[in-house]
Design an enzyme around this catalytic site. Sequence first.
Site, mmCIF file in Angstrom:
data_model
loop_
_atom_site.group_PDB
_atom_site.id
_atom_site.type_symbol
_atom_site.label_atom_id
_atom_site.label_comp_id
_atom_site.label_asym_id
_atom_site.label_seq_id
_atom_site.Cartn_x
_atom_site.Cartn_y
_atom_site.Cartn_z
ATOM 1 C CB VAL A 30 -0.920 0.008 1.227
ATOM 2 C CG1 VAL A 30 -1.750 1.287 1.259
ATOM 3 C CG2 VAL A 30 -1.836 -1.214 1.214
ATOM 4 C CG ASP A 138 -12.946 -9.063 9.074
ATOM 5 O OD1 ASP A 138 -12.993 -9.527 10.230
ATOM 6 O OD2 ASP A 138 -11.886 -8.921 8.447
ATOM 7 C CE LYS A 140 -10.008 -7.434 11.166
ATOM 8 N NZ LYS A 140 -9.196 -8.638 10.985
ATOM 9 C CG ASP A 156 -10.630 -5.860 4.688
ATOM 10 O OD1 ASP A 156 -11.000 -6.267 3.572
ATOM 11 O OD2 ASP A 156 -9.888 -6.507 5.433
#
Length: 436
Positions: A30, A138, A140, A156
């Site tokens: 990245v 997901d 979190k 994400d």
Amino acid sequence: MLGFVVPGTSVKDRYMLGRFPLPHRGMGEVWPARDTLLDRPVIVKFIDASVIDLDLVRRFRREALLTARLSHPGVPAVYDLGEYTGQPYVVLQKINGIALNDLVAEQGPLPIGWVAAIGAQISSVLIAAGRLGLVHRDIKPSNVMLETSGAVKVLDFGLAAVPDDERYSRITQSGQSLGTVGYMAPEQIRGEDTDHRTDLYGLGATLFDLLTGSPPFDGATTLTTVRHQLGTPPPRPTELRPQIPAVLDDLVHALLASRPKDRPAPAAEVYATLAPLVQDLPPLPGVIDDTDEAVQAYAAIVGRVPQQPRSRTTPTDERAGLALEQALRHAEHMQAAGHFRAAARQWRRLAEDHARRHGDEDPVVFDLRRRAARAHIALGERDRALRQLNTLLQSRIRVDGPEHDAVLDLRQEIARLSGESTDSPPVPRDSHDADR
């Protein structure tokens, strides 16, 4: 490492890479970059197709498409998607902030107001995702960033699911876990079907982490953690931080329910519980040092959406009902004492607060707005009262139809008021009302 990617590389003769890649745990790199065409900072995310299988390439492209499809201030914008010398890349909005897991590691448990502000913004993203049938799967702390403005970005979408949409069909996982142990819902662990309530579990685990500085389930091994998630009741954050408000403790505990049907639903209900708790936002040293009104207001309301009526009674409903009754009595006392303008303001404030929790069509909202309009009659402001009542009439006709009892009753009140003189003097007011 992606040996072909070097500092200063110009991708597509447009995106000029920086001097060093950013820390990144995934397969690939990245890079910070500058969009030379639009003169703005961006992020360019690569994967190395030569060392990974096609399933991960598909996941990479799929994540970009899903993220682009979800247009929301709480989701990074996708600017471009392509290949550079055969390597897939995506160009994303640059986020100036910190991941929540790093924030907790640096700051410890967060102030209640900030936990509510962050949770409300995540909820607003889940509301938008739910309208598309999109399940993140997901949620979190490491997948959420807090910007220096107080705004939240959910990252994400690589594991996201869109039921019954072949363009985003479930990809082969190649041994990857569908989620993150300790944060993914029990139905994910068991390999069962997921829906929007799966993301609410992840939100509950994230809120627990922000409130206490530790995840709700944290065993010595992955297997121990899974056993705790599947075999023990969800913990309460007040066990580690007793001063947490009861309404927030109840919410987090409910979000962590093992059975999806026991969790609050929809996400709008979670938002409605969290939003009123967004207050007293102190500085977060090194992250948000400027806590002026603009930053606090943005953190509190970004992503706000109309709420839907609640489908079941909860402890939160009961507390809100008691608070409403007390506020109603206060407004009635003000009106009885001749403080008509102050009473009108109180009716309007209560109407807007109730509408945010239950929607504009709720009958209580109608009654509160009608009371606010009537208060202006006592002030001799019949034209203003008529305007408000006529607006309310059109709203009720759209909701209930022209023959509903409430609509007919309001028509009669408007007709009586229209037949009276609009230039009669106002009733006496005290000095507090006179200058407002």
